[in-house]
Design a protein around this motif. Structure first.
Motif, PDB file in Angstrom:
ATOM      1  N   TYR A  88     -11.963  15.061  16.646  1.00 41.31           N
ATOM      2  CA  TYR A  88     -11.811  13.761  15.993  1.00 41.31           C
ATOM      3  C   TYR A  88     -11.000  12.808  16.858  1.00 41.31           C
TER       4      TYR A  88
ATOM      5  N   ALA B  78     -13.039  11.342  19.539  1.00 42.51           N
ATOM      6  CA  ALA B  78     -13.965  10.334  19.031  1.00 42.51           C
ATOM      7  C   ALA B  78     -13.236   9.029  18.760  1.00 42.51           C
TER       8      ALA B  78
ATOM      9  N   ALA C 224     -14.804   5.255  18.064  1.00 42.04           N
ATOM     10  CA  ALA C 224     -15.733   5.450  16.949  1.00 42.04           C
ATOM     11  C   ALA C 224     -15.067   5.040  15.647  1.00 42.04           C
TER      12      ALA C 224
ATOM     13  N   ARG D  36     -17.234   5.555   9.806  1.00 42.32           N
ATOM     14  CA  ARG D  36     -18.596   5.915   9.422  1.00 42.32           C
ATOM     15  C   ARG D  36     -19.304   6.699  10.527  1.00 42.32           C
ATOM     16  N   GLN D  37     -19.099   6.212  11.770  1.00 45.45           N
ATOM     17  CA  GLN D  37     -19.710   6.941  12.896  1.00 45.45           C
ATOM     18  C   GLN D  37     -19.172   8.361  12.977  1.00 45.45           C
TER      19      GLN D  37
ATOM     20  N   PHE E 158     -20.917  10.499  10.234  1.00 43.43           N
ATOM     21  CA  PHE E 158     -22.323  10.848  10.407  1.00 43.43           C
ATOM     22  C   PHE E 158     -22.617  11.551  11.728  1.00 43.43           C
ATOM     23  N   LYS E 159     -21.814  11.228  12.781  1.00 41.11           N
ATOM     24  CA  LYS E 159     -22.136  11.795  14.089  1.00 41.11           C
ATOM     25  C   LYS E 159     -21.384  13.097  14.362  1.00 41.11           C
ATOM     26  N   ILE E 160     -20.242  13.287  13.691  1.00 38.80           N
ATOM     27  CA  ILE E 160     -19.442  14.469  13.990  1.00 38.80           C
ATOM     28  C   ILE E 160     -19.313  15.404  12.781  1.00 38.80           C
TER      29      ILE E 160
ATOM     30  N   PRO F 144     -22.932  16.854  11.156  1.00 37.87           N
ATOM     31  CA  PRO F 144     -23.586  17.924  11.915  1.00 37.87           C
ATOM     32  C   PRO F 144     -22.766  19.217  11.934  1.00 37.87           C
TER      33      PRO F 144
END
Lengths: 324, 290
Positions: free
Chosen positions: A221, A224, A229, A232-233, A236-238, A241
């Motif tokens: 985190y 990122a 980032a 929201r990014q 959804f991106k980390i 998944p």
């Protein structure tokens, strides 16, 4: 080891073969099992192919259960994940208080909780009063557990579409229910049970998500954030998944749970009003233990097992497909 | 907690935005905590109200006249007996569950016998069979064995569970065999190794299993519902509660019903408050990470 195995064989393995056998009989559940008459596929024929009350009830129950599951599973999963992410924030305090209070309903008796919600859902009860307050009096109090109106029917009504004005194809009969009935959506009473079910299961699922989130190293985190980032990014991106396997575990758990909802229906509505809270699990119980049609009930239970098993397989296929 | 001052972000997030997010988070979390806890508070309060007051002001937090009417009525309806039944059943079920699950789990992971793999998979496979599907088979067996309307019918089928065996087996699998071999070389036989070396190591799993078994048994409804058909002296708390709700028809005596609900909830609430760490840990053992 041996005693455990014997107990297991007597109470789990062998009985399942018995139950499959009895789904091909006319046993009433009262007379000695040995006197049950073998009737072949009769029970299944009546449930699936013969137009009548038993097929109507079976598909009504299936419809209600499907609406229940389609409403509850996404709702509980999304809320549990949201809460887990919020509680997991680094700078947040009182973490254990939040975790404890959210998880608490999960450990209590479903019967006690159903009783409590029955009280809250009364016409002058807490739920109506809160809704009245937050809508500044616009909310008309309803007797939740006595209201058979379907959610989609209510919405259709806003656009002037009622049973009388519905086009002919909506009156057509599919599997002993009219298309109009199929499209009812969950009834108000069923939604009451759905909200209760969501309320009691969110805690467990949040704890499962939290365990998964805590396995994600902080550095991921931090890196990122360093790269600029936004929240929201990052989600959804980390986060998403990384918790995907847990997400599918939780969804499976939710599917299996919602497809056999029983206790709440038993206490809060007994399948009513107008059979709109009749679920497949409750139908199994009602046929077998109060209507003395154990053979028919066994057949429904077998069909339910096949449905749950298929859903789990389909869901697993989707999971594995996504991984590649 | 690590401090985040060790690096400089390339794009500074303004501190007031960060704080706003935190404030919003607290607002959301406290609101939801209220939604989860308030119904219990209201239920406790209502269980001490008089019936006319409940009809008039069902959402008032503080009773105007404090009464034990609801609790007295509950106890006149045999709720004490039901509570004792629940306690007795949950205790026996929990002890036997731990014992059998530990023995079976150990045997399945450590003692290779012909077909052991198959037995293990068959046991785990039954975890896939939903409870409602097992309802009728269970009834058939209990009826054939004359165990309907008896304590044995309530207890014996629940004395070992696939979940328990699975949980213990998973835990034993993670304990290195070298530890046992060392004990063996020192002259301990298999039983001593099991009870004095392996079992103490499995303490976290055992605690989790104790909690899950007790909770499961205490809250269980469907099983007693089909086992007890006529004899009300054998009711458990949830079964008795559901029976009272049905028996009272439309005119529900809410103070009594909610008193009963709170009596059913209280023991689990106390256990939870004292052992909540184990509840939370238990959930993560039960397959999420497995």
């Amino acid at each position: 080891m041996t005693p455990a195995l014997i107990l297991f064989a007597v109470f789990v393995f062998i009985p399942i073969f018995f139950a499959i056998y009895f789904s091909f009989t006319d046993w009433n559940g009262i007379s000695p099992p040995a006197e049950a008459k073998f009737v072949g596929f009769e029970n299944f024929r009546v449930l699936l192919f013969e137009d009548g009350i038993r097929r109507a009830d079976f598909f009504k129950a299936l419809k209600n259960t499907a609406y229940f599951s389609l409403g509850v599973v996404p709702m509980q999963t999304a809320l549990a994940l949201l809460l887990a992410v919020v509680v997991n924030q680094r700078r947040l305090r009182f973490k254990s208080f939040f975790r404890t209070s959210y998880y608490f309903p999960s450990i209590t008796s479903s019967i006690a909780i159903s009783m409590l919600f029955l009280f809250l859902y009364q016409k002058n009860g807490l739920v109506n009063q809160v809704l009245e307050t937050i809508t500044f009096g616009a909310w008309e109090p309803i007797a939740w557990m006595a209201d058979p109106r379907g959610l989609f029917h209510i919405i259709f009504g806003w656009f002037g579409l009622t049973l009388e004005t519905a086009p002919a194809w909506m009156q057509a009969n599919v599997l002993s229910l009219s298309v109009w009935d199929w499209l009812s959506g969950p009834s108000v009473a069923l939604m009451g049970i759905m909200l209760l079910n969501t309320w009691t299961t969110i805690g467990t699922m949040m704890v499962i998500f939290l365990a998964a989130l805590q396995d994600v190293p902080r550095e991921v985190y931090e890196a990122a954030e360093m790269d600029g980032a936004n929240a929201r990014q990052i989600f959804f991106k980390i986060t998403l998944p990384l918790v995907r396997p847990t997400l599918f575990f939780v969804v499976t758990l939710g599917l299996i749970g919602t497809f056999q909802v029983f206790d709440q229906v038993y206490v809060m509505s007994s399948g009513g009003p107008a059979k709109t809270t009749l679920t497949v699990a409750y139908l199994v119980y009602r046929n077998g233990f109060t209507n003395s049609q154990m053979g028919l009930a066994a057949a429904i239970a077998l069909l339910l097992f096949i449905i749950i098993f298929t859903l789990t397989l389909v869901q697993r296929r989707i999971t594995e497909g996504k991984k590649e | 907690m690590t401090t985040s001052s060790a690096y400089t972000p390339t794009r500074q997030i303004s501190p007031w935005r960060e704080n706003l997010r935190l404030v919003l988070s607290y607002a959301l979390l406290f609101l939801i905590a209220l939604i989860f806890l308030y119904p219990f508070v209201l239920a406790i309060s209502t269980s001490f109200k008089t019936l006319p007051e409940i009809n008039e002001r069902p959402v008032a937090l503080i009773p105007q006249t404090f009464t034990l009417e609801g609790y007295q009525r509950m106890f006149s309806l045999n709720v004490g007996r039901w509570a004792l039944n629940s306690l007795l059943i949950a205790t026996i079920v929990t002890i036997s569950n731990v014992l059998f699950a530990a023995l079976a789990g150990y045997a399945l992971t450590r003692i290779a016998f012909p077909g052991s793999r198959f037995v293990f998979l068959a046991i785990i496979g039954t975890m896939m069979i939903p409870g409602i599907v097992q309802l009728i088979p269970m009834f058939i067996v209990l009826k054939s064995l004359n165990m309907i309307d008896s304590y044995s019918g309530l207890i014996v089928p629940k004395m070992v569970t696939a979940f328990g065996i699975f949980l213990m087996a998973q835990f034993f699998e993670a304990i290195p065999r070298e530890i046992e071999e060392a004990a063996r070389i020192d002259g301990a036989n298999r039983f001593r190794t099991f009870f004095q070396v392996v079992l103490p190591l499995a303490r976290p799993a055992i605690v989790a299993l104790v909690i899950f078994s007790f909770q499961g048994s205490w809250n269980e409804f469907m099983h007693p519902l089909i086992v007890i058909t006529t004899n009300q002296d054998l009711y458990t708390l949830p079964l008795g509660l559901a029976f009272l709700r049905g028996g009272l028809g439309q005119n529900l005596q809410w103070n009594a019903l909610l008193a009963g609900s709170m009596l059913t909830t209280l023991p689990m609430a106390l256990i939870f408050l004292f052992f909540q760490r184990y509840f939370i840990e238990g959930i993560s053992y039960s397959g999420v990470k497995g």
